[in-house]
Design a protein around this motif. Sequence first.
Motif: not given
Length: 150
Positions: A68-79
Amino acid sequence: MKWTVKTFEQLSIQELYEIMSLRVEVFVVEQECPYQELDGKDQEAYHLLGRKNGELVAYSRLFKRGKAAKDASIGRVIVKESVRKEGIGKALLTESIAYLEKQLQENVIVIHAQLYLQEFYQSFGFKPISDVYLLDGIHHLDMRRRGSDE
């Protein structure tokens, strides 16, 4: 809390429905942000599901570098709104980082953070790497975390 990580192919139809329902509930309805929720990236992601008493209450989407990006990524972070203030957001981010670092051997992680959560992400070692910008009508900034090996 019970945490599980699954690839897109491992998700059941019910799990996929729960994920989409939670993402729409929080991002589209609660945050009043109409955007393209189905973006074609779920198939490349690892899906971290957090359940409390069997109910999906926390979720994030994890990507290896280059997906999703050049580096590893975290997305759609939901609580889920009903369980906020219980420390689940901190647990979710801890689990997300741990999975990327330990299971996927990723040491650099980026996140497109909503601006109001900047301090939250900084508490996990993320540092701003962009100016503030509007994304789908919400102020964001890019942040990066470098693991202990960097």
